[in-house]
Each structure stands twice: as structure tokens, then as C-alpha cells.
Design an enzyme around this catalytic site. Structure first.
Site, mmCIF file in Angstrom:
data_model
loop_
_atom_site.group_PDB
_atom_site.id
_atom_site.type_symbol
_atom_site.label_atom_id
_atom_site.label_comp_id
_atom_site.label_asym_id
_atom_site.label_seq_id
_atom_site.Cartn_x
_atom_site.Cartn_y
_atom_site.Cartn_z
ATOM 1 C CD GLU A 228 5.571 -49.670 -9.565
ATOM 2 O OE1 GLU A 228 4.435 -50.038 -9.885
ATOM 3 O OE2 GLU A 228 6.524 -50.449 -9.388
ATOM 4 C CG ASP B 288 6.968 -55.586 -6.153
ATOM 5 O OD1 ASP B 288 5.872 -55.945 -5.734
ATOM 6 O OD2 ASP B 288 7.165 -55.177 -7.308
ATOM 7 C CD GLU C 109 4.507 -58.584 -10.337
ATOM 8 O OE1 GLU C 109 3.633 -58.311 -9.491
ATOM 9 O OE2 GLU C 109 5.264 -57.735 -10.843
#
Ligand code: BDP
Length: 697
Positions: free
Chosen positions: A310, A384, A412
Site C-alpha cells: 500500500e 483483509d 474496521e
């Protein structure tokens, strides 16, 4: 008069700050009498920072639970005494040692046993072991367990039990939903916020022994000398609680000038022109930096590194491998017994068209190449932190390298701090997932705790859900996830129900029927969330960036961030074909899992759309078509939520009013937003299925 009323209301209200360490007086009179008799005095011989903490915790805990101060004595006790000691300071514990009772305790474990003459002994090889034992003992009282014939031996299942904070130096927290960072960098090192002690105390009470202070998207500024002094100040607070500090480091730290990190210009530290791990100057730079850290923090734990992921820099920028990068840092840390936790969260598109295969494809070939003090740290699933994933196959395939498990406590992808989702059932599902990599019984738990590989180089890290909100976690029930993480990192075989029961009794009530209701709410919350978000193996269909709302229509930006890349809805069906005739991600699993996942008829339905593109009319095991089953799942998710809400409302007279109101307020938004998930996803998928939503019975 009004003032007095306000005061008394305040005294009653529970703002959640005290977490599971409330120590309210035992409300069962008969039990209280027995407890008072059993603990007529306390003996904690010796002097150390940790022993001082133990004495103060017992004073606070026993004082609260027993409703009276318990005298501390120095001499060997008589009837009804509680003794906490290492062998060096007590004959009784020396005798236990001679009998071999302390042999398996290691440095952090403890023994709680009923000695002769009504004495209760908490014994350990270290003061930190005693601290863990003290918290366990207090927990017995908090949860109103009997103290007769105690014989508890407890040792942690893994060596590193870490909270990873994704905290930035400006006080923001990446994926944090409970306020700002706990660390007040501008005040440190001179001003020590009292909350640091409470943080360390809470962690010690559940066996967490390390804190990674900063975001994996690491800002090199933290390695500047003035920041290291701040880190050292925190390390000094945490040390007597048995907690060490660790840092996330930016691989390009040695390079000069300014770094740009997520749009923030921050001061760089190094003056070199390269961060190439093979460059002698770079090696030396890290060696000096590591020495500088250890001069300030002799028990510093080590580094976490997110590299070539990322947009973060890494060794591949210089044509080197992940192993080259990790080993260079490991070499610098080794003389001080520090470790490197090198993250395997990589998904370089050139490696394979299927994102979920990329980490294993990059890391498994490096298996024999890492230095002994390197952990490869992988997330539980290959994608993820989705509401549900199969386990990351790399855990089965990397047999030579210590692998550290990373799980996410902060929600998240599971509704932030708005949705009530108890995560222990999810983590238990992962720990029990059998990878068959070394035959049956190759569970993730057995791999991570080292029992399959006969190693003590073991660890579990949890991305923290803490912040400076008064109640630490935003949602009051988020505290249960922090608590459960600690409990499972200590012993991953504990059941989610057991942990919930302890947490409820310590945090809310000991009323048996209320406990049962709250536990039932918690235990169904995760499956409910999966069902109204991503049932039957769907994944990654949230809106971009914020990761809260549904976004199945999202079809722009990077391919592997688009929802359409993952769900692949079309007129024929739904799901990502990862079978042998598709991306062959199933090929990364050992037999018999590989064949089981590969075959539409044997693939567990909870992973169906993860591994297969399935026709809308496919017959599910229930006899329904895929489309009807999908609708059923989405509706059953929101139905469960309604039941949870009714259960919560039934507890109004039992739960502290402030906690009740704060949970209730979040419930309203939770239910609205879950219905939005259901309706958005079904309306979107219906465009492809062109079938009606079946009527609900
Ligand atoms: C993703 C998060 C991102 C993290 C990244 C990571 O969205 O904020 O930086 O994982 O773990 O889940 O590195």
C-alpha cells in the site's frame, strides 16, 4: 438539594472508564462472608515496582469486593491469609518449587493453590507472574467463583501478546473509532498522563505483554532522538506491569529529507541517499539507531514493518527481497534480543491476478531465509480482516519461519464502534480452523502457539480498538473485544462463552439470568453481522476508504479495491471462482481442504461465494436456491439484531443507566445501518438475479 441529587446520580452512573476492573462489592451475602473469612489478611513480601502495583491492586480490589479494607501483614500468615510470593521470598513457595509445582510456569505464569491452615498461595517465578496471578484471583471474586480447593496453574500459550496501535503522531488513529490516540506526544516525556497507568493496568489484567505504539504506516519522525525519549517515558510506565514497547518503523527511515506519508509532510531523520538493505551504510545506520533505542529502553521489544505494501517503502524498491529487508533489521536487533515482525500484508498485482493468493506466493518461497529473530506476521485471512474469511494458507505452508498472527480488535469492517459485534466467536473459529498442513490437527491455534513446530518463538498481535474516549473503546461492548483478545492470546482454547461470561460478570452484573441474556446477545452478534453484510462467503463489498457502509456497486479505482472484482455478480450468478478451474486459490490449501473447497458440493456454504461463482438457481443444502438463501441470510441478520435489541431492552432495570443509554443509542443506528446493508446489497444483486425477494414467513 438539586446539587446533591446531581452528585448522587453521578455516583451511580458508570461511564465505563473502569472497564472490567470495577470491583463492586459482592452482592451475595453468604458468599461475601466466606470470602471475608478466606481472605482475612494479605502478605506480599518484597519490594519492587511490580509488587507495589500488586499491593495497590489487591487493596483496591479486595477493598471494593469485600466492602472493607483487608490488612496487609509482613509475617507468615495464620488462618485466612492470602500470600503472593516468588520462591526467593517465602518458605511456602520454596517448598512448592521443591515439589516441582513451579516448573512449567515460565516467567509469566502462576499457580494459585490452597495451602494448609486455610492459606491461599499465589506463587510464580517472577513478580510479573504474581501480578497475573493477582488479577486472576481478583477475577475469581469478581465472577463469584468458590475459593475452596483452589488449584489453578496458568501459563500463556504464546510468548508475545501484543496490542498494535495504529496511532499517528498527530493524535489521529487509522481505523480508530474511540477518539484520539492515548499517547500525548507533545506532553511527553515530561508529563505522564495518569491514563497511561490505567492502560497498562488493564492490559496486565488480561495478560497482554507488549504495545506497538504507532501505525504500521509508520512515520519516521518517531525514530528522532526527541521522540525516542518520549517512547522511553512510556516504556518506564509500562515496565512494572510486564509490558514492553515496540515500534513500527518505516523502511526508508535512513534516507534523507522529507517523507510524504498519506499526504502529511513529516520530518525525516536519516541523511543517507538509499535505504537498500545490502548497503553497508544503511546497515550501520540501523545498528546505530537500534543501539540508541536500547540505551534508552533496555527491554525494548523490536520492530513491526509494513514494507512494499500500500505504497510503503521496502526492500523491493532496491531489488531486494522481504527476507533481505527483515534480516538487515534482525541483525541490528539480535544483540539486544529484539525481534522483527515483518508483515505479510502484501498484494502486489503483478504477482497474481487474484489478490488473496499474493501474500503466500511472495512469502512461502522465502521460508528458509529469515534470521531466527524474525517473525512473519500475517493477518488471519488472506484478504483483509473481512467479517469472515477462510484462514490465510501461508500459516500452513511456512513451516520454518515463526509466524505471528495478526487479528483486528478495532472493527474496521464490522461496523466500527457503532455495531455491537462480539469478536471472540470469530477468533475461535480461526484458531480452530484445521489447515491439515501437517496432517489432521494442524489448526491455526496449534501452528501459532508453536505446539506443532515445537518452538517458543510465538506471538499474537491485535490491532487495538482503544482511544481517548472516556470508555476507551467507543462502544461499551467494544471493551469485551479488548478483554477477549487478551484472554485468547493467553489461552486460545478458552471458549467465547466462557470469556463473555467473565466479562459480563466483571463489567455489568452477576445476576445469572441477566448474564444469560447478555451472553446470548453477544454470541449471536458476529453471525448476525456477517449475514447482514457479507453472507455465504461474500467479501469486500463495502464502500471505499471509510469501510463502514455497503458499496456492492463500487466499480472504480484500483481493480483489487473494487467490490465488483470480488463479488462478480452477473446474470448467471454470484461469487469469485477460486476453484482449480478459476484462480486456483484453493491450490494453496493442503488436502483434504483443497478438494473440499474446490468442489461446489463439499465447499462449506459459509465460504461458498469466496471460492465459487455460483448460479442463482443453484440448490443450497437447505433446498432453497442461492438467490432465496442469500435473501434469507440478509434478513436473518437484521432479524437477529432485532432480537438482540429486545433482549437489551429487557435489561433496563438491571444495567447501569449510563451504560444502558449509551448502548441503546448505538443500537438504534446499528439497526438502521444494518437494514441499509441488507437493502442496498439485495437491491443491487437483484439487478443481476432478476428474481423476487421471497416473502418472509
Ligand atoms: C487495511 C486498512 C489500512 C491498513 C492496512 C494494513 O484499511 O488502513 O493500513 O490494512 O493492515 O485493512 O496495513
Amino acid at each position: 438539594m438539586l446539587f446533591l441529587f446531581a452528585l448522587s446520580c453521578q455516583a451511580l452512573a458508570d461511564d465505563g472508564y473502569d472497564l472490567w476492573l470495577k470491583y463492586r462489592k459482592v452482592d451475595d451475602e453468604a458468599l461475601l462472608t466466606r470470602y471475608r473469612k478466606a481472605i482475612a489478611s494479605v502478605i506480599v513480601p518484597g519490594k519492587s515496582g511490580t509488587l507495589r502495583i500488586i499491593r495497590s491492586e489487591l487493596k483496591r480490589g479486595l477493598g471494593g469486593l469485600l466492602g472493607a479494607d483487608v490488612p496487609f501483614r509482613t509475617g507468615v500468615g495464620t488462618n485466612g491469609a492470602l500470600i503472593l510470593s516468588t520462591p526467593a521470598r517465602s518458605d511456602i513457595v520454596r517448598k512448592l518449587k521443591r515439589e516441582g509445582r513451579l516448573r512449567t510456569l515460565g516467567n509469566e505464569g502462576y499457580l494459585i493453590t490452597a495451602g494448609s491452615h486455610d492459606i491461599i498461595v499465589i506463587a510464580a517465578n517472577s513478580d510479573v507472574g504474581l501480578l497475573h496471578g493477582a488479577f486472576h484471583f481478583l477475577r475469581l471474586l469478581q465472577t463469584q467463583r468458590p475459593l475452596d480447593s483452589l488449584d489453578i496453574v496458568s501459563t500463556p500459550c504464546v510468548s508475545y501478546r501484543l496490542l498494535d496501535h495504529w496511532d499517528n503522531l498527530d493524535g489521529s488513529i487509522e481505523r480508530g473509532y474511540a477518539g484520539k490516540s492515548l499517547w500525548k506526544w507533545s506532553e511527553l516525556p515530561d508529563k505522564i498522563d495518569s491514563r497511561y497507568y490505567d492502560y497498562a493496568r488493564a492490559n496486565a489484567s488480561i495478560g497482554i505483554n507488549g504495545s506497538v505504539l504507532n501505525n504500521v504506516n509508520a512515520d519516521p519522525t518517531l525514530l528522532r532522538p526527541e521522540y525516542l525519549k518520549k517512547v522511553a517515558a512510556l516504556a518506564n510506565v509500562f515496565r512494572p506491569y510486564g509490558i514492553r514497547v515496540f515500534l513500527s518503523v518505516n523502511f526508508a527511515s535512513p534516507t534523507s529529507g522529507k517523507f510524504e506519508i498519506e499526504g502529511n509532510r513529516t520530518a525525516g531523520i536519516g541523511k543517507l541517499s538509499t535505504a537498500d538493505p545490502a548497503d553497508p551504510g544503511v546497515k550501520l545506520w540501523w545498528k546505530k539507531k537500534v543501539k540508541e533505542i536500547y540505551d534508552l529502553i533496555p527491554d525494548f521489544g523490536g520492530f513491526v514493518v509494513k514494507a512494499n505494501s500500500e505504497g510503503m517503502p521496502g526492500p523491493q524498491d532496491y531489488g531486494r527481497t522481504h527476507a533481505d529487508g527483515a534480516n538487515m533489521l534482525a541483525e541490528a536487533l539480535a544483540p539486544f534480543h529484539g525481534i522483527v515482525m515483518w508483515r505479510a500484508f502484501v498484494y502486489n498485482a503483478s504477482v497474481d491476478p487474484d489478490r488473496v493468493k499474493r501474500a503466500a506466493l511472495e512469502f512461502v518461497p522465502l521460508d528458509t531465509l529469515f534470521r531466527p529473530n524474525v517473525f512473519v506476521q500475517a493477518k488471519n485471512g488472506p484478504l483483509d480482516f473481512q467479517p469472515r474469511e477462510p484462514v490465510q494458507p501461508l500459516f500452513g505452508s511456512m513451516t520454518k519461519t515463526p509466524v505471528m498472527l495478526e487479528i483486528q480488535i478495532t472493527q474496521e469492517y464490522l461496523g466500527h464502534s457503532t455495531h455491537l459485534v462480539y469478536l471472540a466467536p470469530m477468533w475461535r473459529e480461526y484458531f480452530q480452523f484445521d489447515l491439515y498442513s501437517q496432517g489432521p490437527g494442524s489448526t491455526l491455534g496449534a501452528i501459532v502457539d508453536g505446539s506443532l513446530r515445537h518452538t517458543h518463538q510465538t506471538g499474537i498481535a491485535g490491532v487495538a480498538n482503544t482511544g481517548n474516549d472516556r470508555n476507551w473503546c467507543g462502544h461499551f461492548f467494544g471493551q469485551a473485544n479488548w478483554f477477549a483478545f487478551g484472554c485468547l492470546a493467553w489461552d486460545h482454547t478458552l471458549s467465547a462463552e466462557q470469556i463473555a461470561d467473565d466479562w459480563i460478570r466483571m463489567s455489568l452484573t452477576n445476576d445469572a439470568s441477566a448474564c444469560a441474556v447478555i451472553s446470548s446477545m453477544m454470541m449471536k452478534s458476529w453471525e448476525a453481522c456477517i449475514n447482514y453484510m457479507t453472507p455465504l462467503g461474500l467479501h469486500h463489498i463495502m464502500q471505499k476508504d471509510v469501510h463502514y457502509d455497503p458499496g456492492p456497486q463500487n466499480d472504480s479505482g484500483r481493480t483489487d479495491w473494487r467490490s465488483t472484482y470480488y463479488h462478480r455478480a452477473d446474470s448467471i450468478g454470484l461469487g469469485f471462482d477460486r476453484s482449480t478451474t478459476g484462480s486456483n486459490a484453493v491450490g494453496q490449501y493442503s488436502e483434504p481442504l483443497r478438494s473440499q473447497f474446490d468442489n461446489l458440493d463439499t465447499c462449506p456454504e459459509k465460504y461458498l461465494l469466496w471460492f465459487h461463482h455460483v448460479a442463482w438457481d443453484h440448490r443450497m443444502r437447505s433446498g432453497k436456491t442461492l438467490w432465496d438463501e442469500l435473501c434469507e441470510k440478509y434478513y436473518s441478520g437484521t432479524d437477529s439484531l432485532r432480537v438482540m435489541h429486545v433482549q437489551w431492552l429487557s435489561l433496563k432495570s438491571i444495567i447501569d443507566p449510563e451504560i444502558f443509554a449509551s448502548v441503546e443509542k448505538r443500537f438504534e443506528k446499528h439497526m438502521t445501518d444494518a437494514a441499509i446493508w441488507r437493502d442496498t446489497c439485495l437491491t443491487y444483486f437483484q439487478k443481476f438475479s432478476r428474481r423476487p425477494i421471497p416473502p418472509r414467513q
